[in-house]
Design a protein around this motif. Structure first.
Motif, PDB file in Angstrom:
ATOM      1  N   CYS A 108       0.850  -1.173   0.000  1.00 33.10           N
ATOM      2  CA  CYS A 108       0.000   0.000   0.000  1.00 33.10           C
ATOM      3  C   CYS A 108       0.890   1.228   0.000  1.00 33.10           C
ATOM      4  CB  CYS A 108      -0.879   0.020   1.254  1.00 33.10           C
ATOM      5  SG  CYS A 108      -1.935  -1.418   1.384  1.00 33.10           S
ATOM      6  N   SER A 109       0.606   2.210  -0.867  1.00 26.27           N
ATOM      7  CA  SER A 109       1.379   3.437  -0.845  1.00 26.27           C
ATOM      8  C   SER A 109       1.152   4.132   0.468  1.00 26.27           C
ATOM      9  CB  SER A 109       0.930   4.354  -1.988  1.00 26.27           C
ATOM     10  OG  SER A 109       1.209   3.755  -3.234  1.00 26.27           O
ATOM     11  N   THR A 110       2.218   4.607   1.060  1.00 25.20           N
ATOM     12  CA  THR A 110       2.097   5.284   2.332  1.00 25.20           C
ATOM     13  C   THR A 110       2.887   6.568   2.288  1.00 25.20           C
ATOM     14  OG1 THR A 110       3.996   4.096   3.192  1.00 25.20           O
ATOM     15  CG2 THR A 110       1.827   3.156   3.641  1.00 25.20           C
ATOM     16  N   GLY A 111       2.511   7.467   3.121  1.00 24.59           N
ATOM     17  CA  GLY A 111       3.232   8.721   3.246  1.00 24.59           C
ATOM     18  C   GLY A 111       2.985   9.271   4.608  1.00 24.59           C
ATOM     19  N   GLY A 112       3.280  10.555   4.791  1.00 21.94           N
ATOM     20  CA  GLY A 112       3.011  11.149   6.094  1.00 21.94           C
ATOM     21  C   GLY A 112       4.250  11.165   6.938  1.00 21.94           C
ATOM     22  N   GLU A 113       4.163  11.904   7.998  1.00 26.91           N
ATOM     23  CA  GLU A 113       5.320  12.110   8.863  1.00 26.91           C
ATOM     24  C   GLU A 113       5.806  10.792   9.440  1.00 26.91           C
ATOM     25  OE1 GLU A 113       4.563  14.888  11.911  1.00 26.91           O
ATOM     26  OE2 GLU A 113       6.500  14.630  12.889  1.00 26.91           O
ATOM     27  N   GLY A 114       7.067  10.512   9.244  1.00 25.15           N
ATOM     28  CA  GLY A 114       7.681   9.334   9.842  1.00 25.15           C
ATOM     29  C   GLY A 114       7.388   8.050   9.107  1.00 25.15           C
ATOM     30  N   VAL A 115       6.542   8.085   8.080  1.00 26.68           N
ATOM     31  CA  VAL A 115       6.225   6.883   7.324  1.00 26.68           C
ATOM     32  C   VAL A 115       6.532   7.140   5.866  1.00 26.68           C
ATOM     33  CG1 VAL A 115       4.470   5.173   6.794  1.00 26.68           C
ATOM     34  CG2 VAL A 115       4.378   6.400   8.947  1.00 26.68           C
ATOM     35  N   PRO A 116       7.701   6.746   5.380  1.00 23.59           N
ATOM     36  CA  PRO A 116       8.084   7.052   4.008  1.00 23.59           C
ATOM     37  C   PRO A 116       7.170   6.382   3.006  1.00 23.59           C
ATOM     38  CG  PRO A 116       9.589   5.447   4.961  1.00 23.59           C
ATOM     39  CD  PRO A 116       8.704   5.919   6.069  1.00 23.59           C
ATOM     40  N   GLY A 117       6.952   7.029   1.873  1.00 27.12           N
ATOM     41  CA  GLY A 117       6.163   6.418   0.816  1.00 27.12           C
ATOM     42  C   GLY A 117       6.851   5.172   0.302  1.00 27.12           C
TER      43      GLY A 117
ATOM     44  N   PRO B 157     -15.830   3.550  20.259  1.00 32.20           N
ATOM     45  CA  PRO B 157     -14.739   2.620  19.931  1.00 32.20           C
ATOM     46  C   PRO B 157     -13.986   3.119  18.706  1.00 32.20           C
ATOM     47  CG  PRO B 157     -16.862   1.696  19.298  1.00 32.20           C
ATOM     48  CD  PRO B 157     -17.159   2.934  20.080  1.00 32.20           C
ATOM     49  N   ALA B 158     -12.729   2.747  18.598  1.00 29.92           N
ATOM     50  CA  ALA B 158     -11.911   3.198  17.483  1.00 29.92           C
ATOM     51  C   ALA B 158     -12.546   2.864  16.145  1.00 29.92           C
ATOM     52  CB  ALA B 158     -10.520   2.571  17.580  1.00 29.92           C
ATOM     53  N   THR B 159     -13.278   1.768  16.080  1.00 25.49           N
ATOM     54  CA  THR B 159     -13.942   1.337  14.856  1.00 25.49           C
ATOM     55  C   THR B 159     -14.844   2.421  14.282  1.00 25.49           C
ATOM     56  OG1 THR B 159     -14.233  -0.670  16.179  1.00 25.49           O
ATOM     57  CG2 THR B 159     -14.986  -0.749  13.896  1.00 25.49           C
ATOM     58  N   LEU B 160     -15.435   3.218  15.168  1.00 23.72           N
ATOM     59  CA  LEU B 160     -16.405   4.233  14.755  1.00 23.72           C
ATOM     60  C   LEU B 160     -15.860   5.639  14.918  1.00 23.72           C
ATOM     61  CD1 LEU B 160     -19.600   2.709  16.456  1.00 23.72           C
ATOM     62  CD2 LEU B 160     -18.563   2.112  14.254  1.00 23.72           C
ATOM     63  N   SER B 161     -14.558   5.753  15.089  1.00 25.89           N
ATOM     64  CA  SER B 161     -13.943   7.037  15.426  1.00 25.89           C
ATOM     65  C   SER B 161     -13.270   7.668  14.219  1.00 25.89           C
ATOM     66  CB  SER B 161     -12.916   6.843  16.546  1.00 25.89           C
ATOM     67  OG  SER B 161     -12.126   8.005  16.708  1.00 25.89           O
ATOM     68  N   GLU B 162     -13.819   8.768  13.740  1.00 25.99           N
ATOM     69  CA  GLU B 162     -13.174   9.499  12.655  1.00 25.99           C
ATOM     70  C   GLU B 162     -11.827  10.084  13.079  1.00 25.99           C
ATOM     71  OE1 GLU B 162     -14.165  12.908   9.262  1.00 25.99           O
ATOM     72  OE2 GLU B 162     -15.545  12.568  10.928  1.00 25.99           O
ATOM     73  N   PRO B 163     -11.696  10.621  14.306  1.00 23.28           N
ATOM     74  CA  PRO B 163     -10.379  11.112  14.713  1.00 23.28           C
ATOM     75  C   PRO B 163      -9.295  10.031  14.690  1.00 23.28           C
ATOM     76  CG  PRO B 163     -12.059  11.999  16.163  1.00 23.28           C
ATOM     77  CD  PRO B 163     -12.741  10.975  15.301  1.00 23.28           C
ATOM     78  N   ILE B 164      -9.651   8.777  14.983  1.00 24.20           N
ATOM     79  CA  ILE B 164      -8.657   7.706  14.998  1.00 24.20           C
ATOM     80  C   ILE B 164      -8.437   7.140  13.603  1.00 24.20           C
ATOM     81  CG2 ILE B 164      -8.181   5.365  15.829  1.00 24.20           C
ATOM     82  CD1 ILE B 164      -9.454   6.158  18.494  1.00 24.20           C
ATOM     83  N   VAL B 165      -9.526   6.795  12.900  1.00 22.49           N
ATOM     84  CA  VAL B 165      -9.380   6.148  11.586  1.00 22.49           C
ATOM     85  C   VAL B 165      -8.883   7.145  10.543  1.00 22.49           C
ATOM     86  CG1 VAL B 165     -10.557   4.913   9.736  1.00 22.49           C
ATOM     87  CG2 VAL B 165     -11.132   4.416  12.110  1.00 22.49           C
ATOM     88  N   THR B 166      -9.570   8.260  10.423  1.00 23.09           N
ATOM     89  CA  THR B 166      -9.180   9.244   9.405  1.00 23.09           C
ATOM     90  C   THR B 166      -8.060  10.148   9.905  1.00 23.09           C
ATOM     91  OG1 THR B 166     -11.397   9.223   8.416  1.00 23.09           O
ATOM     92  CG2 THR B 166     -10.007  11.140   7.972  1.00 23.09           C
ATOM     93  N   GLY B 167      -8.195  10.625  11.140  1.00 17.77           N
ATOM     94  CA  GLY B 167      -7.211  11.566  11.657  1.00 17.77           C
ATOM     95  C   GLY B 167      -5.842  10.962  11.889  1.00 17.77           C
ATOM     96  N   VAL B 168      -5.794   9.865  12.645  1.00 19.46           N
ATOM     97  CA  VAL B 168      -4.500   9.271  13.003  1.00 19.46           C
ATOM     98  C   VAL B 168      -4.015   8.301  11.927  1.00 19.46           C
ATOM     99  CG1 VAL B 168      -3.244   7.878  14.702  1.00 19.46           C
ATOM    100  CG2 VAL B 168      -4.953   9.544  15.473  1.00 19.46           C
ATOM    101  N   LEU B 169      -4.834   7.310  11.599  1.00 15.43           N
ATOM    102  CA  LEU B 169      -4.379   6.260  10.690  1.00 15.43           C
ATOM    103  C   LEU B 169      -4.178   6.774   9.265  1.00 15.43           C
ATOM    104  CD1 LEU B 169      -3.654   3.314  10.245  1.00 15.43           C
ATOM    105  CD2 LEU B 169      -6.102   2.784  10.077  1.00 15.43           C
ATOM    106  N   ARG B 170      -5.138   7.511   8.763  1.00 18.35           N
ATOM    107  CA  ARG B 170      -5.041   7.998   7.390  1.00 18.35           C
ATOM    108  C   ARG B 170      -4.099   9.209   7.295  1.00 18.35           C
ATOM    109  NH1 ARG B 170      -6.764   3.954   4.243  1.00 18.35           N
ATOM    110  NH2 ARG B 170      -9.009   3.563   4.331  1.00 18.35           N
ATOM    111  N   GLU B 171      -4.408  10.273   8.063  1.00 21.94           N
ATOM    112  CA  GLU B 171      -3.714  11.539   7.859  1.00 21.94           C
ATOM    113  C   GLU B 171      -2.341  11.577   8.528  1.00 21.94           C
ATOM    114  OE1 GLU B 171      -6.524  14.446   9.173  1.00 21.94           O
ATOM    115  OE2 GLU B 171      -7.929  14.024   7.525  1.00 21.94           O
ATOM    116  N   GLU B 172      -2.234  11.108   9.763  1.00 24.09           N
ATOM    117  CA  GLU B 172      -0.939  11.164  10.443  1.00 24.09           C
ATOM    118  C   GLU B 172       0.012  10.072   9.958  1.00 24.09           C
ATOM    119  OE1 GLU B 172      -0.931  11.553  14.695  1.00 24.09           O
ATOM    120  OE2 GLU B 172      -2.846  12.621  14.699  1.00 24.09           O
ATOM    121  N   LEU B 173      -0.481   8.854   9.844  1.00 27.34           N
ATOM    122  CA  LEU B 173       0.381   7.747   9.424  1.00 27.34           C
ATOM    123  C   LEU B 173       0.422   7.578   7.911  1.00 27.34           C
ATOM    124  CD1 LEU B 173      -0.514   5.069  12.131  1.00 27.34           C
ATOM    125  CD2 LEU B 173       1.380   6.694  12.098  1.00 27.34           C
TER     126      LEU B 173
END
Length: 566
Positions: A21-30, A288-304
């Motif tokens: 999977c293509s990845t990017g973001g701080e600390g996670v090289p593409g 729960p994290a399953t239903l959490s936009e801050p965790i799924v979109t904010g942390v997993l998608r945008e930060e990582l």
């Protein structure tokens, strides 16, 4: 070039082809890479993902986001659900799995049904085959010990061996997705749901094992799903029965829980499974994290920067059903940023709730397309479209449980056994047992352990421990089980030297005063019990080291890395 056209035409090799999977973001090289199973070079084929997507109705698109269980052991029994709901995938459980030939045939038939129902899109056929405690296929395939046993070997090569053999055997059966590895760092000895499913308590060591396993499964042509983000290792609540609340602060989470998930993403995991757990440091809503936009979109998608498929943990678990109805849970998961809904308890309800949400524009068509595109891209990376890859054929089951694979699994188990106590009895260490010694065996795994000891050259006695040279007792969670502790104490009272073999977590050692020897196998699998017997008799020298710390109880405290040898 637009995102739509960038992803519209994916070139990948036929057969067992994977791409990170293509990845990017701080600390996670593409990163982006292709790997072919067994290293074989294949002719490249192209799949126009946008053409497949454009050819799908709304109903077919919604179905691509669902991965339920199905009935029966034949494609004919399961196909009606695949066809009615245009399913994106199916997860197998033991009731679907009889033998290798049956599984391969069912998988092939379901792929035909899936393509017919979903504009040519194939199915993700998945299973929970972590190995050890969670191993849905049982003895149909090569059996390895649990992840904590792999952690005890200290060898990423052993993690890769497990991934390579397990992945190769799954793919031969037509199974293209495994919900592994467990990325949780088990820092809580009282964790009721992770324990030996984790590689250990050291984030750096767990990260290395996770990355090695992800890479090996990729080479075998099987998608991985690291779990349970953002981390299930520090909980005393089982999310199958209630919602765990992880009180870890953000800094501690980044230091302890995050590294294995970051490592999995960098290694190219195809999916990340989000757990049903609340972590106020990341989202103070209580969801729960399953239903959490801050965790799924904010942390997993945008930060990582993770751009692969995000999948829920099983939606039939109570932790995610406490606050919302099953249909609402499905919609909220998609709103949070999830792509694939695993095991909705009411498939019809989830499907129609999603359709209604799309029709009412609660979920936009763009948001729906985004998730469907990710799922289709994963299927293309796996080489599942008919223009890409040959399916497993009639000869595929011959690849299962080879002598080489069985020997490799035994070698891993042998290297995992950890000796933590070896007191002197009559001037000599109690282990290894003297040649010709008589041994009484009881407790957890006693039947298998006794048979293995007999094969290793000692005499197993059945009349009682008092007349034996050694009493071997299997324990499994004795730290929290007064009945097991009392049984061990009764053995100690006979005066026969007692060696305890922990076939679950290793924490029992601090709760068993008076024992002369203590071995941890971290698994109750036959290969692990056989490995314990080989260590007891001296056929194998113990080389495992604790991958977790053992807190003091009635006995001494042990640190990560502790372990004795002969």
């Amino acid at each position: 070039m637009s995102r739509r056209r960038q992803t519209g035409l994916i070139a990948i090799a036929a057969a067992l082809v994977l791409g990170a999977c293509s990845t990017g973001g701080e600390g996670v090289p593409g990163a982006s890479a292709d790997a072919t199973g067994g290293g074989a070079e294949q002719e490249a084929h192209q799949v126009d993902i946008e053409a497949v997507l454009d050819g799908m109705s709304t109903e077919q698109r919604v179905g691509q986001l669902l991965m339920p269980t199905v009935p029966g052991t034949t494609a004919e029994e399961a196909a009606p659900l695949v066809e009615q709901y245009h399913l994106g995938g199916v997860i197998y459980f033991p009731e679907n799995l009889a033998d290798a030939e049956q599984i391969a045939e069912m998988s092939s038939g379901l792929q035909e049904a899936g393509r017919a129902a979903s504009a040519g899109a194939p199915l993700l056929l998945g299973v929970d085959q972590e190995q050890g405690l969670v191993a849905r296929l049982g003895s149909i395939v090569t059996e390895f010990p649990d992840a904590m046993a792999i952690g005890a070997t200290g060898s990423t090569d052993d993690a890769a061996t497990l991934g390579r053999i397990t992945g190769t055997e799954l793919r031969a059966l037509g199974i293209n997705t495994d919900f592994v590895p467990v990325g949780d760092v088990n820092v809580n000895p009282d964790n009721p749901v992770i324990g030996i499913r984790s590689f250990g308590a050291d984030p750096e060591a767990v990260s290395a094992m996770v990355a090695a396993e992800v890479g090996a499964f990729r080479q075998a042509g099987v998608a991985t799903s690291v779990k349970h983000f953002p981390g299930h290792g520090d909980t005393a609540t089982d999310s199958h029965t209630g919602l765990p609340v992880i009180e870890t602060g953000r800094a501690d989470w980044e230091a302890t829980d995050l590294p294995p998930f970051r490592a999995a993403i960098e290694a190219g995991t195809d999916m990340v499974m989000v757990g049903h757990l609340s972590m106020p440091a990341l989202d103070d809503s209580g969801d729960p994290a399953t239903l959490s936009e801050p965790i799924v979109t904010g942390v997993l998608r945008e930060e990582l920067g993770f751009e692969g498929v995000v999948v829920t943990d099983a939606l039939n678990m109570e932790a995610v059903r406490e606050s919302h109805g099953d249909g609402e849970v499905a919609v909220r998961a998609l709103e949070a940023g999830v792509d694939l809904l695993l095991m909705p308890p009411d498939l019809d309800l989830a499907y129609n709730a999603l359709l209604t949400a799309v029709e009412e524009e609660r979920i936009s068509s763009e948001r729906l397309e985004e998730s469907v595109r990710r799922v289709l891209e994963l299927k293309a990376r796996l080489g599942l479209f008919p223009e890409q890859a040959a399916e497993s054929g009639a000869d595929a089951p011959a690849e299962i449980r080879s002598q080489e694979s069985l020997a490799a699994a035994q070698g891993v188990a042998d290297r995992s056994v950890t000796l933590l106590r070896n007191d002197e009895v009559d001037g000599a260490p109690v282990l290894p047992a003297a040649e010709g010694a008589t041994v009484h065996v009881s407790g957890s795994g006693a039947e298998t352990l006794a048979a293995a000891l007999g094969e290793s050259g000692v005499e197993v006695v059945t009349e009682g421990p008092a007349g034996a040279d050694l009493a071997v007792v299997g324990t499994n969670g004795a730290r929290g089980d007064a009945e097991q502790r009392a049984a061990v104490a009764a053995l100690v009272d006979t005066g026969t030297p007692v060696v305890a073999v922990a076939v679950g977590t290793p924490y029992d050692v601090a709760a068993l005063p008076g024992i002369a020897g203590y071995l941890a196998t971290y698994s109750g699998q036959e290969v692990s019990l056989r490995a314990a017997a080989r260590v007891i008799t001296g056929e194998v020298a113990p080389s495992g080291r604790l991958p977790v710390a053992v807190p003091a109880g009635d006995g001494p405290e042990f640190a990560i890395g502790d372990g004795l040898g002969y």
